[in-house]
Design an enzyme around this catalytic site. Structure first.
Site, PDB file in Angstrom:
ATOM      1  N   TYR A 332      65.003  91.247  37.501  1.00  0.00           N
ATOM      2  CA  TYR A 332      66.403  91.163  37.088  1.00  0.00           C
ATOM      3  C   TYR A 332      67.279  91.805  38.153  1.00  0.00           C
ATOM      4  O   TYR A 332      67.107  92.970  38.492  1.00  0.00           O
ATOM      5  CB  TYR A 332      66.567  91.870  35.745  1.00  0.00           C
ATOM      6  N   CYS A 333      68.218  91.035  38.712  1.00  0.00           N
ATOM      7  CA  CYS A 333      69.177  91.541  39.685  1.00  0.00           C
ATOM      8  C   CYS A 333      68.462  92.165  40.889  1.00  0.00           C
ATOM      9  O   CYS A 333      67.677  91.486  41.550  1.00  0.00           O
ATOM     10  CB  CYS A 333      70.127  92.530  39.006  1.00  0.00           C
ATOM     11  N   LEU A 334      68.675  93.453  41.185  1.00  0.00           N
ATOM     12  CA  LEU A 334      67.980  94.092  42.310  1.00  0.00           C
ATOM     13  C   LEU A 334      66.476  94.032  42.131  1.00  0.00           C
ATOM     14  O   LEU A 334      65.727  93.975  43.106  1.00  0.00           O
ATOM     15  CB  LEU A 334      68.406  95.554  42.439  1.00  0.00           C
TER      16      LEU A 334
END
Length: 602
Positions: A332-334
């Site tokens: 998720y994301c980073l």
């Protein structure tokens, strides 16, 4: 003797209003003095480095003055509209109706009160502000000759100024605040001042606005409640294994890697919107990385350490506990950016244990990072590095403030008005509680990430970065991959995430959901909200992709669930015990790392 009763219009007589204002002044002075005494004793007050705004605005002013005709035309258009507004407002004061010269954009909640329409004075204030805001924004936007980055900076900070100067943010020009001030004899302003001083104290001298009731939630009690055990930990992570919720489970376990800028429980907020719970109900074996909230002890941890001690260490534990050499991964994301680095590293090592990967609102190509680009030029990064060098880490609150600035009206000014002007307590909301629970970031890791990903965009280049002795080449990733992005995402714009699939060599699927970076992802099927788009067209052009896409109602989780079902392997009996002889349970989920807050509110 003066009459101290409200008039028939609900307003207070002069004597009573003067008495209320006198009480406010006396009480406010005492509150501020008490606060300053306390803060100076505790050495909390500090002066922040000024934002590097002067240079881009000097460049803009020079370019604007170089084209005086355009500037004159813009000013004339503004004064013509303003003259029309003055004329219409005069007619309204005389009892005649007139069409507005300008109206708030659809969805602008600042002017939702009926007073902004019904009261001629406040309607004039509103329209004056909107006309001025439009004039400023157009003047800045239409100035020619600026390079893209300078233009983006000037535009962003101009909008920040416009948002800050909204009449809704001031007592005298906000009808709802004035109404409440009269009703409470000014007690709302006293309570608001107390709220502000408490937030300053909690933020160590910096204004840390509460977005929700921090006492209404407790990790492990009413958020992050899915049953499980911590089965492994090191300096950077705890690994949670969740209790299966079906008799049969897919043989291939699933490892979730969240971003380390916030806590993992965005994927496990409450039973009604928990992604973890939903995955368990679909028959998956779920493991979750819970990142440690670093302090000066972790100052030397690098991006490479986050890979080695994060997903790579977790994979070994997951393989041993489940007895399955194969697994699927979610980032998720980073966490998705780190997952891509990990998969490229494994490919370089000839390790093919990961059989499926999901990337949620994740950038691999950072050419178009959106408005975050304002904060990542050389001058800003050097400023961050100086701050991180002093403590060994970047404070979580600073990154949280940066993200909040991208949606200032919703995430800053609305709470400023509610908490400080109206004197109300913020509403209990699990998502905003999570949003306030930011984490610190080690100096070396964060500097590497900002410079190599955002600033230089080296991740997309084969061998552009090296981790643990291996050149990272995303094109070596042949794992089937599912990319999910959100149409209104301000943090990982889909203009950027759409470029991710082209960097991998395996089969990919790209899905676009509605809403933004959080609500778009955490969108359980039971809500039946937002909808999503899918397309098989391989392109990096947004308009082209969307034109070819098919829209579906409901949550994108439905589509993802079907994709995951084909990647989970055969069904086997669910394990009765969590952990293993080599990795026995350490403590109950959610574990201790997730409870370490950067601001220690309790």
């Amino acid at each position: 003797m003066a009459n101290n009763k409200p008039t028939e219009h609900g307003a207070l007589e002069t004597s009573e209003l003067s008495e209320a204002l006198s009480e406010i002044a006396t009480t406010s002075q005492k509150l501020v003095n008490d606060f300053l005494t306390k803060e100076q004793t505790e050495h909390h007050l500090s002066v922040e480095d000024a934002l590097a705004m002067s240079k881009p605005f000097q460049e803009w002013a020079a370019r604007a003055m170089a084209d005086p005709v355009r500037l004159w035309q813009s000013q004339m258009a503004f004064w013509q509209d303003y003259a029309t507004l003055m004329q219409n407002s005069a007619l309204r004061f005389w009892g005649f109706q007139s069409d507005p010269v300008v109206s708030p954009p659809k969805g602008d909640r600042r002017f939702k009160s009926e007073h902004w329409e019904d009261n001629p004075l406040f309607d004039f204030i509103k329209q004056s502000y909107l006309l001025s805001a439009d004039y400023l924004h157009r003047t800045v936007k239409e100035t020619e000759g600026l390079d893209d980055r300078t233009a983006q900076k000037v535009d962003f900070y101009t909008r920040a100024f416009i948002d800050a100067m909204s009449p809704t943010n001031f007592v005298a020009t906000n009808p709802e605040v004035l109404e409440k001030t009269l009703e409470t004899r000014g007690q709302n302003l006293i309570k608001g001042l107390k709220n502000m001083l408490e937030d300053l104290s909690r933020g160590g001298g910096k204004l840390n606005i509460r977005m929700t009731d921090l006492d209404a939630f407790e990790v492990g009690e009413n958020v992050a409640t899915t049953p499980g055990k911590v089965v492994y930990q090191n300096d950077l992570i705890q690994l949670i294994q969740y209790q299966p919720q079906t008799e049969k489970v897919y043989k291939r376990p699933m490892l979730l890697t969240p971003a380390w800028i916030n806590k993992y429980y965005i994927m496990d907020l409450s039973p009604k919107n928990s992604m973890v719970k939903w995955l368990l109900e679909q028959g998956h074996q779920v493991f979750m990385i819970s990142w440690k909230n670093p302090t000066e002890k972790e100052a030397d941890k690098t991006f490479e350490d986050y890979m080695l001690e994060g997903p790579l260490a977790a994979m070994d534990v997951v393989n041993e506990i489940t007895g399955s050499r194969e697994l699927s991964c979610v980032g998720y994301c980073l966490g998705g950016t780190l997952l891509a680095c990990t998969l490229a590293y494994l490919a370089a090592k000839g390790d093919d244990r990961v059989k499926a990967a999901t990337f949620l609102t994740c950038m691999l190509d950072f050419e178009y990072p959106g408005e975050l680009e304002v904060f990542i030029d050389e001058e800003q990064i050097q400023m961050l590095e100086r701050k991180m060098g002093a403590k060994g880490y970047l404070e979580g609150q600073q990154m949280a403030t940066t993200f909040n600035m991208l949606r200032a009206n919703d995430l800053i000014w609305s709470f400023f008005v509610n908490n400080y002007l109206k004197g109300d307590e913020p509403f209990p909301f699990d998502l905003l509680y999570w949003n306030s629970d930011a984490t610190n970031m080690p100096a070396k890791m964060h500097s590497f990430y900002l410079r190599n990903m955002y600033q230089k965009n080296l991740l997309k280049e084969p061998g552009g970065i090296t981790l643990a002795g291996e050149p990272i080449d995303l094109s070596q990733i042949k794992v089937p991959a599912y990319f999910m992005s959100a149409k209104e995402d301000h943090i990982a714009p889909w203009k950027s995430t759409l470029r991710g699939p082209r960097l991998l060599s395996g089969p990919t699927k790209y899905v676009l959901g509605g809403s933004g970076h959080i609500a778009g992802v955490i969108n359980p099927p039971s809500r039946n909200k937002y909808g999503y788009w899918t397309s098989t067209k391989k392109t990096v052009d947004q308009d082209e992709w969307l034109e070819s896409a098919k829209h579906f109602e409901g949550s994108w989780w439905n589509d993802w669930g079907k994709w995951l079902a084909h990647k989970g392997g055969a069904k086997v009996e669910a394990p009765q015990q969590l952990g293993s002889a080599q990795y026995p349970p350490i403590e109950d989920a959610p574990g201790s790392y997730v409870k370490e807050r950067h601001d220690n509110p309790k």
